[in-house]
Scaffold this motif. Structure first.
Motif, short mmCIF file in Angstrom:
data_model
loop_
_atom_site.label_atom_id
_atom_site.label_comp_id
_atom_site.label_asym_id
_atom_site.label_seq_id
_atom_site.Cartn_x
_atom_site.Cartn_y
_atom_site.Cartn_z
N LEU A 139 -4.72 9.60 3.90
CA LEU A 139 -4.12 8.31 3.62
C LEU A 139 -3.61 8.15 2.19
O LEU A 139 -2.59 7.51 1.96
CB LEU A 139 -5.16 7.21 3.92
CG LEU A 139 -4.80 5.77 3.57
CD1 LEU A 139 -3.41 5.40 4.06
CD2 LEU A 139 -5.82 4.84 4.17
N ASP A 140 -4.30 8.72 1.22
CA ASP A 140 -4.10 8.32 -0.17
C ASP A 140 -3.12 9.18 -0.96
O ASP A 140 -2.90 8.94 -2.14
CB ASP A 140 -5.44 8.30 -0.91
CG ASP A 140 -6.41 7.30 -0.29
OD1 ASP A 140 -6.00 6.15 -0.11
OD2 ASP A 140 -7.54 7.69 0.00
N GLY A 141 -2.56 10.23 -0.34
CA GLY A 141 -1.64 11.07 -1.10
C GLY A 141 -2.35 12.11 -1.95
O GLY A 141 -1.69 12.83 -2.71
N PHE A 142 -3.66 12.23 -1.84
CA PHE A 142 -4.38 13.21 -2.67
C PHE A 142 -4.01 14.64 -2.27
O PHE A 142 -3.78 15.49 -3.12
CB PHE A 142 -5.90 13.03 -2.53
CG PHE A 142 -6.41 11.69 -3.00
CD1 PHE A 142 -5.73 10.94 -3.96
CD2 PHE A 142 -7.61 11.19 -2.51
CE1 PHE A 142 -6.22 9.72 -4.40
CE2 PHE A 142 -8.11 9.97 -2.94
CZ PHE A 142 -7.42 9.22 -3.89
N ARG B 100 0.83 -1.21 0.00
CA ARG B 100 0.00 0.00 0.00
C ARG B 100 0.86 1.26 0.00
O ARG B 100 0.62 2.20 -0.75
CB ARG B 100 -0.94 0.00 1.21
CG ARG B 100 -1.82 1.23 1.33
CD ARG B 100 -2.87 1.25 0.22
NE ARG B 100 -3.74 2.40 0.34
CZ ARG B 100 -4.87 2.44 1.04
NH1 ARG B 100 -5.28 1.35 1.68
NH2 ARG B 100 -5.60 3.53 1.08
N ASP C 57 -9.00 3.24 -2.11
CA ASP C 57 -8.72 4.52 -1.46
C ASP C 57 -9.77 4.79 -0.37
O ASP C 57 -10.68 4.00 -0.14
CB ASP C 57 -8.60 5.66 -2.48
CG ASP C 57 -9.92 6.10 -3.08
OD1 ASP C 57 -11.00 5.79 -2.53
OD2 ASP C 57 -9.87 6.78 -4.11
N GLY C 58 -9.60 5.90 0.30
CA GLY C 58 -10.46 6.23 1.43
C GLY C 58 -11.91 6.48 1.05
O GLY C 58 -12.79 6.50 1.92
N PHE C 59 -12.19 6.68 -0.23
CA PHE C 59 -13.56 6.84 -0.71
C PHE C 59 -14.19 5.48 -1.04
O PHE C 59 -15.34 5.41 -1.41
CB PHE C 59 -13.61 7.72 -1.96
CG PHE C 59 -13.29 9.17 -1.72
CD1 PHE C 59 -14.30 10.10 -1.53
CD2 PHE C 59 -11.98 9.61 -1.69
CE1 PHE C 59 -14.02 11.44 -1.32
CE2 PHE C 59 -11.68 10.95 -1.46
CZ PHE C 59 -12.71 11.87 -1.28
N ARG D 251 -16.73 12.92 4.23
CA ARG D 251 -16.93 12.79 2.78
C ARG D 251 -18.19 13.49 2.29
O ARG D 251 -19.30 13.12 2.72
CB ARG D 251 -17.08 11.32 2.39
CG ARG D 251 -15.94 10.44 2.78
CD ARG D 251 -14.75 10.61 1.89
NE ARG D 251 -13.69 9.71 2.36
CZ ARG D 251 -12.39 10.00 2.31
NH1 ARG D 251 -11.97 11.15 1.82
NH2 ARG D 251 -11.49 9.14 2.72
N TYR E 223 -10.41 14.84 1.37
CA TYR E 223 -9.56 13.80 0.76
C TYR E 223 -9.05 12.78 1.76
O TYR E 223 -8.56 11.72 1.36
CB TYR E 223 -8.35 14.43 0.08
CG TYR E 223 -8.65 15.19 -1.19
CD1 TYR E 223 -9.82 14.96 -1.92
CD2 TYR E 223 -7.77 16.14 -1.68
CE1 TYR E 223 -10.09 15.65 -3.09
CE2 TYR E 223 -8.02 16.82 -2.85
CZ TYR E 223 -9.18 16.58 -3.56
OH TYR E 223 -9.43 17.26 -4.71
N VAL F 26 0.77 4.19 -2.89
CA VAL F 26 0.46 5.60 -2.63
C VAL F 26 1.59 6.49 -3.13
O VAL F 26 1.37 7.48 -3.82
CB VAL F 26 0.20 5.83 -1.12
CG1 VAL F 26 0.11 7.32 -0.81
CG2 VAL F 26 -1.09 5.14 -0.68
#
Lengths: 300, 300, 300
Positions: C13-16, A47, A180-182, C42, C10, A51
């Motif tokens: 966690l995901d780097g967004f 993971r 992803d977090g969504f 969200r 965002y 990322v």
């Protein structure tokens, strides 16, 4: 170098990431620091690698430090490497390679010399951040350790993706790479595979999934968390058993907005991967998909 | 000053930490800001103090602001103090003292003058960040408030640690100081105590634990969270009752890598404290240890 | 411009968020970046709007980017606007308006021109961050898109607050605007309403609450999360049913310290709103209040 980035599983509670910032501010003052994430699940090397690899292209040229390091204190090597697009620094456990490939590939690598008298458990602060600061301030790679063959750098097993052509049409098979977090599910399949499978926006497809049966040959998890299927490719092609997602039908779209709220859509995500999302919802949860599951997509 | 650091229990959702950043950027432009953490458990002064004290030595010389302040709006003093290694700023509730001692000790302190007309509930933004910006831009400490005697600064009760020598060998007793996000358990015992107890890498030891009985004399918790034993030392030496960890045997090691995956190890952590970890696991959870528990270690 | 701020859902966690930092560092090097929050629930546009609006006044003059954007990939407009106090950039879904009003109001707005060939799902990185970098480096607003009428910008329904005078005294009615991470409940009522209701520190009041009955006319939630009452004002004045908080009595105070530990207090919070807190506790949880509930306060 115009930035140093940090990707770790340190969390944000204990001051570990801040200590790395402190080292960088002291040794490379004025160099911007980007926190890619410090919330990689503990020990989840795959993971963390995903990322960083999906983020690194959007960062300024720099030194990218990643520390997801269940092997700290063992004999795993400590790595710094040059790529056409900057440097990567961290443990030699596969974490850095996808980012290095996103930056053009490994040109040269060294096994970092350990400073004397450091504690054995916090290499992010005591080994990798100082090495990154050295590179960010112009010190040559070779001053940091012994040259090693880039081909000897540890790699994660390749995630699986292919298109099979049969009498009933094409079939796209690919592993779930990340969630992803969504709850959006990214597959290990680039845009070309969607084209090869003959799929276009507006088409409808059937999606099913399989999960690797946990097996005795499975390599042990590298972190504190059990990842039921993430390691299965390390032992070749294991038996597959039916996964939790029953077959569902969905549309191929350009984006979430291609479908009604609540509906599933197959699309190319912002990282260029084939992905599954549920508009205003959580695709991974409703389809019960986790990284390492294999998804099979066929035209309806 | 080459940095301002922030340690709070504000969380990362409400924009509270960002408002502090904004004040610092406006009043001390160009001074780097390090977020040590904003995730100290609500009102947990001891934990905030421990995180800052273990991090501050790795930060550049600067002004270290900490706000874990269940007494905001009461008569507790607002503190700024000079140490040989920089300044500390925050509520006078014990939070700052361990960091100040890590920086060489309190040399001088002031009770911060309250700005007029500020809301009574957000001293991080309205009192402490402006004071930090003033110090970071060269304003003298005495311009910020009335001098107070450093000896009058509130201190947290000392955590307990000692070595007892007996006919059956030495016995190390120490309170659990913190548990980090990996479940590693740091004791309130410095390296010297391990030496005093005659323990060396490779030795095997027996570990048991006790938890203070909650008692009526216990001082009330200062925050929203109940901390069953964290305050017990404030009321002297309370009765001890058997704790949740049954006796276990483990090795003394140099690092996690000194033992097999899944095994416990006693080692010196990266902060120089005697600590207990489970390789690739969560020692605190499996031993059911929480901060404030007393751990007893005897040779096998 | 002396900062760019980011407010998103965002996650960390995901780097967004890091990808947005990367774009800003590349296109507007040297401009400080403030992360207001990346943890907006969200799709919760109202919450994101409230957090940014309450924070923005404390940030340096700059460009404030917010992305809580359940409509990404649909036809919603992408907005950049000038205010007397700086710029705002993000989706045209109501998110930016409260911050713009806190900065003096919308003076001019454009519908951002979409770059060619970008993925349809990551406008934060691909549309809004580049637009913010352009504004932060001095590019004129009109270079970024077509002028639109500021009056056409989408607004969230106004939260409700009023004072009713009757024979038994005044009655303050106001919607719950936000609940912060400490459980403090901010009402949609400014300080003047407390004065209008004739309430002063030391007074005692009775507090009750009502929750809108979920109804078929309710506009659909905009995000993945169900927000039971947050949207009710969009469909006019719905039926109200008894809410979860039974009547309680509490004091009007200046701060938490005005009451004993564990007690409720009505006070003006650091954002200037009438608020309810429980000293050393969580008012929202114990009163079971959520954003969108209506609170009724009467003198005892």
């Amino acid at each position: 170098m115009s930035c140093v980035s940090l990707t770790t599983d340190y969390g944000l509670l204990d001051g570990f990431a801040a200590a790395c910032h402190g080292v960088l501010l002291r040794l490379a003052p004025g160099v911007p620091i980007v926190d890619v994430t410090h919330l990689v699940p503990r020990g989840d090397v795959r993971r963390g690698a995903a990322v960083l690899a999906s983020t690194v292209r959007h960062l300024p040229r720099g030194v990218h430090v990643a520390v997801v390091d269940p092997g700290v204190g063992t004999s795993r090597r400590a790595l710094a490497a040059r790529t056409p697009g900057g440097f990567v620094v961290g443990p030699d456990n596969g974490l850095l390679v996808p980012a290095a490939e996103a930056l053009g590939g490994l040109l040269a690598a060294v096994d970092l010399t350990m400073p004397e008298g450091i504690p054995a458990t916090f290499h992010g602060r005591d080994v990798f951040a100082p090495a990154a600061a050295a590179l960010a301030t112009g010190r040559p790679l070779d001053a940091l350790g012994e040259r090693i063959d880039p081909a000897s750098v540890v790699r994660l097993p390749e995630p699986f993706a292919r298109v099979l052509r049969g009498p009933a049409g094409s079939r796209l098979e690919a592993d779930v790479l990340t969630v992803d977090g969504f709850g959006n599910v990214a597959l290990a399949a680039a845009a070309e595979l969607l084209t090869q499978a003959g799929l276009r926006p507006g088409d409808r497809v059937r999606l099913s999934a399989e999960r690797a049966r946990p097996s005795a040959e499975r390599v042990p998890p590298t972190g504190g968390q059990t990842r039921p299927s993430g390691e299965r490719r390390a032992v070749g092609e294991p038996e597959l058993v039916p996964g939790p997602a029953g077959p569902v039908e969905l549309a191929v779209g350009v984006t979430f907005g291609s479908v009604e709220p609540g509906e599933l859509v197959l699309y190319l995500d912002s990282g260029g991967l084939v992905a599954v999302a549920r508009r205003d919802g959580d695709a991974a949860r409703s389809l019960r998909l986790v990284p390492g599951d294999r998804v099979i997509i066929t035209p309806v």
